[in-house]
Design a protein around this motif. Structure first.
Motif, PDB file in Angstrom:
ATOM      1  N   ALA A  77       0.821  -1.209   0.000  1.00 25.44           N
ATOM      2  CA  ALA A  77       0.000   0.000   0.000  1.00 25.44           C
ATOM      3  C   ALA A  77       0.857   1.260   0.000  1.00 25.44           C
ATOM      4  CB  ALA A  77      -0.935   0.008   1.209  1.00 25.44           C
ATOM      5  N   TYR A  78       2.020   1.214   0.666  1.00 25.43           N
ATOM      6  CA  TYR A  78       2.883   2.382   0.764  1.00 25.43           C
ATOM      7  C   TYR A  78       4.104   2.294  -0.158  1.00 25.43           C
ATOM      8  CZ  TYR A  78       0.316   4.106   4.812  1.00 25.43           C
ATOM      9  OH  TYR A  78      -0.668   4.599   5.628  1.00 25.43           O
ATOM     10  N   VAL A  79       4.805   1.171  -0.101  1.00 25.68           N
ATOM     11  CA  VAL A  79       6.070   1.061  -0.831  1.00 25.68           C
ATOM     12  C   VAL A  79       5.841   0.995  -2.339  1.00 25.68           C
ATOM     13  CG1 VAL A  79       8.153  -0.329  -1.151  1.00 25.68           C
ATOM     14  CG2 VAL A  79       7.148  -0.084   1.121  1.00 25.68           C
ATOM     15  N   TYR A  80       4.842   0.238  -2.779  1.00 22.45           N
ATOM     16  CA  TYR A  80       4.605   0.051  -4.209  1.00 22.45           C
ATOM     17  C   TYR A  80       4.327   1.371  -4.936  1.00 22.45           C
ATOM     18  CZ  TYR A  80       2.897  -2.203  -8.468  1.00 22.45           C
ATOM     19  OH  TYR A  80       2.721  -2.600  -9.763  1.00 22.45           O
ATOM     20  N   PRO A  81       3.417   2.231  -4.448  1.00 25.78           N
ATOM     21  CA  PRO A  81       3.200   3.513  -5.146  1.00 25.78           C
ATOM     22  C   PRO A  81       4.446   4.397  -5.182  1.00 25.78           C
ATOM     23  CG  PRO A  81       1.380   3.032  -3.671  1.00 25.78           C
ATOM     24  CD  PRO A  81       2.448   2.037  -3.363  1.00 25.78           C
ATOM     25  N   PHE A  82       5.185   4.457  -4.065  1.00 29.05           N
ATOM     26  CA  PHE A  82       6.421   5.232  -4.052  1.00 29.05           C
ATOM     27  C   PHE A  82       7.391   4.716  -5.115  1.00 29.05           C
ATOM     28  CE2 PHE A  82       5.435   6.951   0.199  1.00 29.05           C
ATOM     29  CZ  PHE A  82       5.906   8.241   0.032  1.00 29.05           C
ATOM     30  N   HIS A  83       7.511   3.414  -5.188  1.00 29.41           N
ATOM     31  CA  HIS A  83       8.432   2.802  -6.143  1.00 29.41           C
ATOM     32  C   HIS A  83       8.023   3.110  -7.577  1.00 29.41           C
ATOM     33  CE1 HIS A  83      10.873  -0.212  -8.176  1.00 29.41           C
ATOM     34  NE2 HIS A  83       9.764  -0.695  -8.723  1.00 29.41           N
ATOM     35  N   MET A  84       6.751   2.966  -7.886  1.00 27.98           N
ATOM     36  CA  MET A  84       6.302   3.118  -9.265  1.00 27.98           C
ATOM     37  C   MET A  84       6.398   4.553  -9.760  1.00 27.98           C
ATOM     38  SD  MET A  84       5.904   0.038  -9.823  1.00 27.98           S
ATOM     39  CE  MET A  84       5.632   0.291 -11.572  1.00 27.98           C
ATOM     40  N   ILE A  85       6.111   5.518  -8.878  1.00 30.57           N
ATOM     41  CA  ILE A  85       6.192   6.920  -9.294  1.00 30.57           C
ATOM     42  C   ILE A  85       7.646   7.380  -9.346  1.00 30.57           C
ATOM     43  CG2 ILE A  85       5.535   9.291  -8.736  1.00 30.57           C
ATOM     44  CD1 ILE A  85       3.022   8.205  -7.436  1.00 30.57           C
ATOM     45  N   SER A  86       8.412   7.034  -8.316  1.00 26.81           N
ATOM     46  CA  SER A  86       9.813   7.468  -8.263  1.00 26.81           C
ATOM     47  C   SER A  86      10.649   6.815  -9.356  1.00 26.81           C
ATOM     48  CB  SER A  86      10.412   7.127  -6.893  1.00 26.81           C
ATOM     49  OG  SER A  86       9.711   7.794  -5.860  1.00 26.81           O
ATOM     50  N   MET A  87      10.308   5.581  -9.716  1.00 23.23           N
ATOM     51  CA  MET A  87      11.072   4.848 -10.717  1.00 23.23           C
ATOM     52  C   MET A  87      11.099   5.585 -12.046  1.00 23.23           C
ATOM     53  SD  MET A  87      10.442   0.959 -12.082  1.00 23.23           S
ATOM     54  CE  MET A  87       8.835   1.421 -12.777  1.00 23.23           C
ATOM     55  N   ASP A  88       9.985   6.194 -12.431  1.00 22.22           N
ATOM     56  CA  ASP A  88       9.918   6.900 -13.707  1.00 22.22           C
ATOM     57  C   ASP A  88      10.833   8.123 -13.721  1.00 22.22           C
ATOM     58  OD1 ASP A  88       8.198   5.071 -14.708  1.00 22.22           O
ATOM     59  OD2 ASP A  88       6.387   6.274 -14.485  1.00 22.22           O
ATOM     60  N   TYR A  89      10.986   8.758 -12.558  1.00 20.75           N
ATOM     61  CA  TYR A  89      11.905   9.898 -12.479  1.00 20.75           C
ATOM     62  C   TYR A  89      13.360   9.429 -12.489  1.00 20.75           C
ATOM     63  CZ  TYR A  89       8.331  13.448 -11.516  1.00 20.75           C
ATOM     64  OH  TYR A  89       7.279  14.321 -11.621  1.00 20.75           O
ATOM     65  N   LYS A  90      13.655   8.393 -11.696  1.00 18.09           N
ATOM     66  CA  LYS A  90      15.033   7.934 -11.578  1.00 18.09           C
ATOM     67  C   LYS A  90      15.552   7.330 -12.877  1.00 18.09           C
ATOM     68  CE  LYS A  90      14.686   7.082  -6.608  1.00 18.09           C
ATOM     69  NZ  LYS A  90      14.692   6.082  -5.512  1.00 18.09           N
ATOM     70  N   ASN A  91      14.654   6.726 -13.653  1.00 16.45           N
ATOM     71  CA  ASN A  91      15.060   6.117 -14.926  1.00 16.45           C
ATOM     72  C   ASN A  91      14.858   7.043 -16.121  1.00 16.45           C
ATOM     73  OD1 ASN A  91      15.621   3.815 -13.465  1.00 16.45           O
ATOM     74  ND2 ASN A  91      13.664   2.832 -13.920  1.00 16.45           N
ATOM     75  N   ASN A  92      14.485   8.297 -15.838  1.00 14.27           N
ATOM     76  CA  ASN A  92      14.225   9.300 -16.880  1.00 14.27           C
ATOM     77  C   ASN A  92      13.090   8.899 -17.823  1.00 14.27           C
ATOM     78  OD1 ASN A  92      16.272  11.128 -16.074  1.00 14.27           O
ATOM     79  ND2 ASN A  92      17.813   9.888 -17.121  1.00 14.27           N
ATOM     80  N   VAL A  93      12.227   7.991 -17.357  1.00 18.77           N
ATOM     81  CA  VAL A  93      11.096   7.571 -18.176  1.00 18.77           C
ATOM     82  C   VAL A  93      10.095   8.703 -18.320  1.00 18.77           C
ATOM     83  CG1 VAL A  93       9.147   5.965 -18.339  1.00 18.77           C
ATOM     84  CG2 VAL A  93      11.389   5.155 -17.567  1.00 18.77           C
ATOM     85  N   MET A  94       9.888   9.464 -17.245  1.00 18.17           N
ATOM     86  CA  MET A  94       8.942  10.568 -17.274  1.00 18.17           C
ATOM     87  C   MET A  94       9.348  11.594 -18.323  1.00 18.17           C
ATOM     88  SD  MET A  94       6.139  11.389 -15.426  1.00 18.17           S
ATOM     89  CE  MET A  94       6.354  10.917 -13.700  1.00 18.17           C
ATOM     90  N   ALA A  95      10.617  11.949 -18.341  1.00 22.89           N
ATOM     91  CA  ALA A  95      11.102  12.938 -19.315  1.00 22.89           C
ATOM     92  C   ALA A  95      10.975  12.420 -20.737  1.00 22.89           C
ATOM     93  CB  ALA A  95      12.559  13.286 -18.999  1.00 22.89           C
ATOM     94  N   MET A  96      11.257  11.142 -20.950  1.00 22.84           N
ATOM     95  CA  MET A  96      11.184  10.558 -22.291  1.00 22.84           C
ATOM     96  C   MET A  96       9.749  10.543 -22.803  1.00 22.84           C
ATOM     97  SD  MET A  96      13.858   7.361 -21.919  1.00 22.84           S
ATOM     98  CE  MET A  96      13.334   6.695 -23.490  1.00 22.84           C
ATOM     99  N   MET A  97       8.788  10.197 -21.926  1.00 22.98           N
ATOM    100  CA  MET A  97       7.391  10.152 -22.358  1.00 22.98           C
ATOM    101  C   MET A  97       6.881  11.544 -22.699  1.00 22.98           C
ATOM    102  SD  MET A  97       5.509   7.212 -20.070  1.00 22.98           S
ATOM    103  CE  MET A  97       5.967   7.894 -18.486  1.00 22.98           C
ATOM    104  N   VAL A  98       7.234  12.535 -21.866  1.00 22.89           N
ATOM    105  CA  VAL A  98       6.799  13.905 -22.134  1.00 22.89           C
ATOM    106  C   VAL A  98       7.451  14.421 -23.415  1.00 22.89           C
ATOM    107  CG1 VAL A  98       6.882  16.279 -21.277  1.00 22.89           C
ATOM    108  CG2 VAL A  98       6.331  14.406 -19.715  1.00 22.89           C
ATOM    109  N   ALA A  99       8.730  14.099 -23.612  1.00 22.85           N
ATOM    110  CA  ALA A  99       9.437  14.543 -24.817  1.00 22.85           C
ATOM    111  C   ALA A  99       8.859  13.913 -26.081  1.00 22.85           C
ATOM    112  CB  ALA A  99      10.920  14.202 -24.695  1.00 22.85           C
ATOM    113  N   SER A 100       8.279  12.720 -25.943  1.00 18.26           N
ATOM    114  CA  SER A 100       7.700  12.041 -27.094  1.00 18.26           C
ATOM    115  C   SER A 100       6.295  12.534 -27.416  1.00 18.26           C
ATOM    116  CB  SER A 100       7.671  10.527 -26.858  1.00 18.26           C
ATOM    117  OG  SER A 100       6.830  10.209 -25.766  1.00 18.26           O
ATOM    118  N   GLY A 101       5.804  13.487 -26.651  1.00 26.55           N
ATOM    119  CA  GLY A 101       4.507  14.085 -26.940  1.00 26.55           C
ATOM    120  C   GLY A 101       3.353  13.607 -26.077  1.00 26.55           C
TER     121      GLY A 101
END
Length: 253
Positions: A77-101
Motif C-alpha cells: 500500500a505504501y512502498v509500491y506507489p512510491f516505487h512506481m512513481i519514483s522509478m519513472d523519475y530515476k530512470n528518466n522515463v517521465m522525461a522521455m514520455m513527455v518529450a515524445s509528446g
C-alpha cells in the motif's frame, strides 16, 4: 496518444515489474505458511482445553492472522506507489514520455489509476488465501455463527454498514495515493519524498481534525458525520491532486 492508451501502457508497465511481483509472491507464500501454522496451533490449543480457552485461542488466532495480512498489505500500500512513481523519475522515463509528446495531464491520471488498480489487486491477492483458510477453520470449529454475529455487531455499534466501510477505505486509500504522488512529483522521485509525504500527512491530519470538530459542534447525526468525513476526504483528494498535477505540468523534466 489517447488517455486510454496511456493507461494501458502504464498498467502493462506496472504488471511487468518483476521485482515487485516476485516480492508479492514471496509475501503471499509467507502469509499462507504463517496462517497455516497459526491455525494449527490454535486447533491444538482448543483440543487440549475447555471451550472458554478455545474461544480465547480463536481470538488470538484472529489477531495473529490479521497482523500478518495487515503488514503484508501495508508494504504494498505504501512502498509500491512510491516505487512506481519514483522509478519513472530515476530512470528518466517521465522525461522521455513527455518529450515524445505524451500529454502530462493524461499521464498523471493514467498513472494514478493504474497504481490504484494494481495495488488494490495485489493487496487482495495477498489477503485472499489466508482469509479463505481462516474462514474454513471457523466452519471446522463450528463458530461461524459467533464470528458472523461479532462481525455484524462491530458495524451495528458504529452505525456503519459494510458498504460504507468499503467506500471510506477506497477513498482514503486514493487520498493517500494523491499525497504520495504529490510528494514524489515535487521531489522528482528522490528518497526524501517519503519525509515530505509524512509532513503532508501530519498537516492534512491537523486540518482534517480541526474541521471535524465542526461535526461535533453542530451535533451532526451519524449519517451526517459520515458524509462530512467523505467530503473532507474528497476535498483532500482534489487539493493534493491539483497540486501534483500543476507541479507536473510546470516541471522541467
Amino acid at each position: 496518444m489517447t488517455g486510454k492508451l496511456i493507461f494501458k501502457m502504464e498498467l502493462f508497465k506496472f504488471l511487468r515489474d518483476k521485482s515487485f511481483l516476485i516480492t508479492a509472491g514471496v509475501i503471499g507464500v509467507l502469509n499462507i505458511v504463517l496462517t497455516l501454522i497459526s491455525l494449527s496451533l490454535a486447533s491444538n490449543f482448543s483440543d487440549s482445553y475447555y471451550e472458554s480457552n478455545a474461544a480465547a485461542s480463536l481470538i488470538g488466532t484472529v489477531a495473529i492472522v490479521g497482523a500478518i495480512v495487515f503488514f503484508g498489505n501495508v508494504i504494498f500500500a505504501y512502498v509500491y506507489p512510491f516505487h512506481m512513481i519514483s522509478m519513472d523519475y530515476k530512470n528518466n522515463v517521465m522525461a522521455m514520455m513527455v518529450a515524445s509528446g505524451v500529454n502530462r495531464r493524461k499521464l498523471f491520471f493514467a498513472k494514478i489509476g493504474a497504481i490504484f488498480i494494481c495495488t488494490i489487486a495485489l493487496m487482495l491477492m495477498i489477503a485472499l488465501i489466508p482469509t479463505i483458510l481462516f474462514l474454513v477453520k471457523l466452519v471446522q470449529l463450528d463458530v461461524w455463527d459467533s464470528f458472523a454475529e461479532g462481525f455484524n455487531s462491530a458495524f451495528y455499534y458504529t452505525d456503519l454498514s459494510f458498504g460504507k466501510f468499503i467506500v471510506s477505505g477506497l477513498l482514503g486509500y486514493l487520498n493517500m495515493l494523491m499525497v504520495i504522488a504529490t510528494s514524489c512529483i515535487i521531489m522528482k522521485g528522490k528518497n526524501l519524498s517519503f519525509l515530505l509525504f509524512i509532513g503532508f500527512n501530519i498537516l492534512s491530519s491537523m486540518i482534517t481534525g480541526i474541521l471535524q470538530t465542526l461535526a461535533y459542534s453542530f451535533d451532526f447525526s451519524t449519517t451526517g458525520s459520515y458524509i462530512f468525513q467523505l467530503f473532507l476526504t474528497i476535498l483532500s483528494i482534489v487539493v493534493f491532486g491539483y497540486i501534483s498535477l500543476r507541479t507536473l505540468e510546470r516541471q522541467n523534466l
